[in-house]
Write a protein that holds these residues in place. Structure first.
Motif, PDB file in Angstrom:
ATOM      1  N   LEU A  62       0.841  -1.194   0.000  1.00 38.59           N
ATOM      2  CA  LEU A  62       0.000   0.000   0.000  1.00 38.59           C
ATOM      3  C   LEU A  62       0.874   1.241   0.000  1.00 38.59           C
ATOM      4  CD1 LEU A  62      -2.899   1.280   0.644  1.00 38.59           C
ATOM      5  CD2 LEU A  62      -2.206   1.146   3.022  1.00 38.59           C
ATOM      6  N   ILE A  63       0.419   2.277  -0.692  1.00 41.56           N
ATOM      7  CA  ILE A  63       1.019   3.605  -0.604  1.00 41.56           C
ATOM      8  C   ILE A  63      -0.106   4.550  -0.243  1.00 41.56           C
ATOM      9  CG2 ILE A  63       2.135   5.486  -1.852  1.00 41.56           C
ATOM     10  CD1 ILE A  63       3.549   3.381  -3.550  1.00 41.56           C
ATOM     11  N   SER A  64       0.107   5.418   0.760  1.00 41.22           N
ATOM     12  CA  SER A  64      -0.938   6.333   1.203  1.00 41.22           C
ATOM     13  C   SER A  64      -0.342   7.667   1.622  1.00 41.22           C
ATOM     14  CB  SER A  64      -1.689   5.724   2.401  1.00 41.22           C
ATOM     15  OG  SER A  64      -2.652   6.626   2.911  1.00 41.22           O
ATOM     16  N   SER A  65      -1.121   8.720   1.439  1.00 37.03           N
ATOM     17  CA  SER A  65      -0.735  10.012   2.009  1.00 37.03           C
ATOM     18  C   SER A  65      -1.168  10.012   3.472  1.00 37.03           C
ATOM     19  CB  SER A  65      -1.378  11.159   1.237  1.00 37.03           C
ATOM     20  OG  SER A  65      -2.774  11.022   1.219  1.00 37.03           O
ATOM     21  N   LEU A  66      -0.476  10.796   4.277  1.00 38.30           N
ATOM     22  CA  LEU A  66      -0.773  10.891   5.705  1.00 38.30           C
ATOM     23  C   LEU A  66      -1.190  12.321   6.035  1.00 38.30           C
ATOM     24  CD1 LEU A  66       2.297   8.912   7.101  1.00 38.30           C
ATOM     25  CD2 LEU A  66      -0.023   8.052   6.723  1.00 38.30           C
ATOM     26  N   THR A  67      -2.100  12.452   6.991  1.00 41.51           N
ATOM     27  CA  THR A  67      -2.554  13.761   7.431  1.00 41.51           C
ATOM     28  C   THR A  67      -2.067  14.016   8.856  1.00 41.51           C
ATOM     29  OG1 THR A  67      -4.624  12.840   8.268  1.00 41.51           O
ATOM     30  CG2 THR A  67      -4.620  13.641   5.996  1.00 41.51           C
ATOM     31  N   GLU A  68      -2.408  15.176   9.374  1.00 39.22           N
ATOM     32  CA  GLU A  68      -1.991  15.529  10.729  1.00 39.22           C
ATOM     33  C   GLU A  68      -2.559  14.522  11.730  1.00 39.22           C
ATOM     34  OE1 GLU A  68      -1.766  19.415  13.645  1.00 39.22           O
ATOM     35  OE2 GLU A  68      -2.804  19.555  11.730  1.00 39.22           O
ATOM     36  N   GLY A  69      -1.711  14.087  12.636  1.00 40.71           N
ATOM     37  CA  GLY A  69      -2.121  13.111  13.641  1.00 40.71           C
ATOM     38  C   GLY A  69      -0.914  12.419  14.235  1.00 40.71           C
ATOM     39  N   ASN A  70      -1.149  11.260  14.830  1.00 44.52           N
ATOM     40  CA  ASN A  70      -0.078  10.509  15.486  1.00 44.52           C
ATOM     41  C   ASN A  70       0.163   9.177  14.788  1.00 44.52           C
ATOM     42  OD1 ASN A  70       0.406  12.361  17.592  1.00 44.52           O
ATOM     43  ND2 ASN A  70      -1.360  11.577  18.706  1.00 44.52           N
ATOM     44  N   ILE A  71       1.432   8.847  14.624  1.00 43.91           N
ATOM     45  CA  ILE A  71       1.827   7.493  14.253  1.00 43.91           C
ATOM     46  C   ILE A  71       2.039   6.768  15.582  1.00 43.91           C
ATOM     47  CG2 ILE A  71       3.600   6.051  13.194  1.00 43.91           C
ATOM     48  CD1 ILE A  71       4.179   8.361  11.261  1.00 43.91           C
TER      49      ILE A  71
END
Length: 80
Positions: free
Chosen positions: A39-48
């Protein structure tokens, strides 16, 4: 186990083996477990949020980024 690598323009932030990773995807939060589909995904503001073995969850706050998941390797490039 899953190899987790998180990098920012400033350098490497996290390089460890984990049992699970939770990521703030553009379409909602999602969890990566061992043998996850590529999978490839964009990430938004938040926590890993990630867990190594029986240890407590650890987290890293991000503003945005991208993640690639392939062959039990989670590689994220993020802005803090």
């Amino acid at each position: 186990m899953i190899k987790l690598s998180v990098h920012s323009p400033e350098g490497a932030l996290v390089q460890t083996e984990v049992s699970r990773v939770e990521l703030p995807g553009a379409k909602g939060r999602f969890v990566v477990l061992e043998d996850h589909a590529p999978l490839i995904s964009s990430l938004t503001e938040g926590n890993i949020v990630y867990r190594s073995g029986d240890a407590d969850d650890e987290s890293l706050s991000i503003k945005s980024g991208f993640v690639e998941i392939c062959d039990n390797h989670v590689s994220a490039c993020v802005e803090l």
